[in-house]
Design a protein around this motif. Structure first.
Motif, PDB file in Angstrom:
ATOM      1  N   UNK A   3       0.855  -1.191   0.000  1.00 29.82           N
ATOM      2  CA  UNK A   3       0.000   0.000   0.000  1.00 29.82           C
ATOM      3  C   UNK A   3       0.890   1.239   0.000  1.00 29.82           C
ATOM      4  N   UNK A   5       2.218   4.822   1.247  1.00 32.79           N
ATOM      5  CA  UNK A   5       2.332   5.654   2.453  1.00 32.79           C
ATOM      6  C   UNK A   5       2.789   7.038   2.005  1.00 32.79           C
TER       7      UNK A   5
ATOM      8  N   UNK B 134      16.451   8.598   3.760  1.00 38.96           N
ATOM      9  CA  UNK B 134      16.047   7.403   4.512  1.00 38.96           C
ATOM     10  C   UNK B 134      15.519   6.299   3.604  1.00 38.96           C
ATOM     11  N   UNK B 135      15.600   6.486   2.309  1.00 40.84           N
ATOM     12  CA  UNK B 135      15.074   5.473   1.396  1.00 40.84           C
ATOM     13  C   UNK B 135      16.121   4.395   1.121  1.00 40.84           C
ATOM     14  N   UNK B 142       6.986   7.474  -5.158  1.00 43.05           N
ATOM     15  CA  UNK B 142       6.092   8.325  -5.937  1.00 43.05           C
ATOM     16  C   UNK B 142       6.535   9.768  -5.719  1.00 43.05           C
ATOM     17  N   UNK B 171       6.365  12.135  -2.708  1.00 39.78           N
ATOM     18  CA  UNK B 171       5.031  12.285  -2.089  1.00 39.78           C
ATOM     19  C   UNK B 171       4.586  10.997  -1.410  1.00 39.78           C
ATOM     20  N   UNK B 172       5.187   9.859  -1.756  1.00 37.95           N
ATOM     21  CA  UNK B 172       4.774   8.613  -1.121  1.00 37.95           C
ATOM     22  C   UNK B 172       5.674   7.466  -1.501  1.00 37.95           C
ATOM     23  N   UNK B 173       5.546   6.389  -0.733  1.00 39.89           N
ATOM     24  CA  UNK B 173       6.313   5.174  -1.035  1.00 39.89           C
ATOM     25  C   UNK B 173       5.460   3.973  -0.672  1.00 39.89           C
ATOM     26  N   UNK B 174       5.945   2.788  -1.012  1.00 38.35           N
ATOM     27  CA  UNK B 174       5.153   1.574  -0.787  1.00 38.35           C
ATOM     28  C   UNK B 174       5.543   0.906   0.519  1.00 38.35           C
ATOM     29  N   UNK B 175       4.528   0.399   1.236  1.00 36.15           N
ATOM     30  CA  UNK B 175       4.821  -0.419   2.405  1.00 36.15           C
ATOM     31  C   UNK B 175       4.128  -1.761   2.228  1.00 36.15           C
ATOM     32  N   UNK B 176       4.775  -2.820   2.692  1.00 35.28           N
ATOM     33  CA  UNK B 176       4.164  -4.149   2.592  1.00 35.28           C
ATOM     34  C   UNK B 176       3.200  -4.362   3.737  1.00 35.28           C
ATOM     35  N   UNK B 177       2.053  -4.929   3.392  1.00 37.48           N
ATOM     36  CA  UNK B 177       1.054  -5.188   4.431  1.00 37.48           C
ATOM     37  C   UNK B 177       1.032  -6.654   4.776  1.00 37.48           C
TER      38      UNK B 177
END
Lengths: 89, 177
Positions: A3, A5, B134-135, B142, B171-177
């Motif tokens: 998703x 963030x 921090x990436x 994004x 503006x955003x990045x992906x996190x695993x759920x």
């Protein structure tokens, strides 16, 4: 499953989908009115307003034409800066 | 002399992009007709006090310019709008001041396409060198549309390219759920 963030003071909003206009006709995307409300999906950590900060899953109202949209895995998200949100319900 | 007000003194070889060698072929750049300033403007400079080699924005090192002091000496502000990267001894680049290096992300196609028909997203990049941010390397980020910038620089007569972006543009990045 991944998703999105949000970072900094950006807010990801899932836009309201409007398939038909009030008069019943289906309009092409270019002719449709731009949405001004949607559901908050993700909030960046630099957002200062407490109502927006606690607003994940709530409806947000914002000025038309602000921000830009990002398509990810078939979903359109509107990305706007928190300062452009005018209300959270 | 010591630079103050967050400025740094640099020297620059103004003719660094007059002539380049690519794959053994030496090419002369036709500056009078070449309107692509990213390809023809100098971006490599050397810091006077430390001797570090820096990569800066292509609209910085030119004459006449407000940064120009005379000969090949320039005084440039040390901020993220102008200063991008530092060249290491092994000729690799280290991103500076919140920058990171990335690559464009291809828009997937159902058919195999020749390189000239491949399109890239304008709102997302994949990190190749996170620098001090921090990436992580390989992370999909994004960004604001068209926020990445391709630096074209010449070292040892070799033209090299790297794509940089700034963490403020993410503006955003992906996190695993």
């Amino acid at each position: 499953m991944a998703t999105i963030k949000a970072t900094n003071d950006w807010v990801f909003i899932e836009q309201d989908k409007k398939t038909t206009e009030s008069h019943g006709f289906t309009l092409p995307d270019a002719s449709k009115e731009k949405p001004s409300a949607g559901i908050i999906v993700s909030i960046g950590r630099l957002v200062k307003d407490p109502d927006i900060k606690a607003g994940k899953g709530k409806r947000a109202l914002f000025h038309k034409g602000t921000g830009f949209s990002i398509n990810f895995e078939g979903k359109d998200y509107l990305v706007i800066q928190s300062g452009n949100i005018i209300g959270v319900s | 002399m010591k630079a103050v007000n967050n400025k740094i003194l640099v020297t620059c070889d103004m003719k660094q992009k007059d002539q380049i060698t690519i794959n053994g072929f030496t090419l002369k750049c036709a500056n009078s007709y070449n309107t692509n300033y990213r390809e023809r403007s100098p971006v490599v400079c050397s810091r006077v006090d430390t001797g570090e080699i820096l990569i800066v924005h292509h609209n910085t090192l030119y004459t006449p310019s407000p940064y120009h002091l005379g000969d090949n000496l320039f005084s440039i502000p040390s901020n993220s709008k102008i200063l991008f990267a530092k060249l290491e001894e092994d000729l690799s680049l280290t991103p500076l001041l919140g920058h990171f290096f990335c690559e464009r992300v291809e828009i997937p196609s159902d058919f195999p396409l020749p390189p000239e028909y491949i399109k890239h997203y304008d709102d997302r990049v994949r990190v190749t060198d996170p620098g001090q941010t921090r990436y992580k390397t390989g992370q999909l980020l994004f960004t604001r549309p068209f926020s990445y910038y391709e630096i074209v620089y010449i070292i040892n007569n070799q033209q090299k390219r790297v794509i940089r972006c700034h963490e403020d543009m993410v503006v955003g990045y992906l996190i695993d759920k």
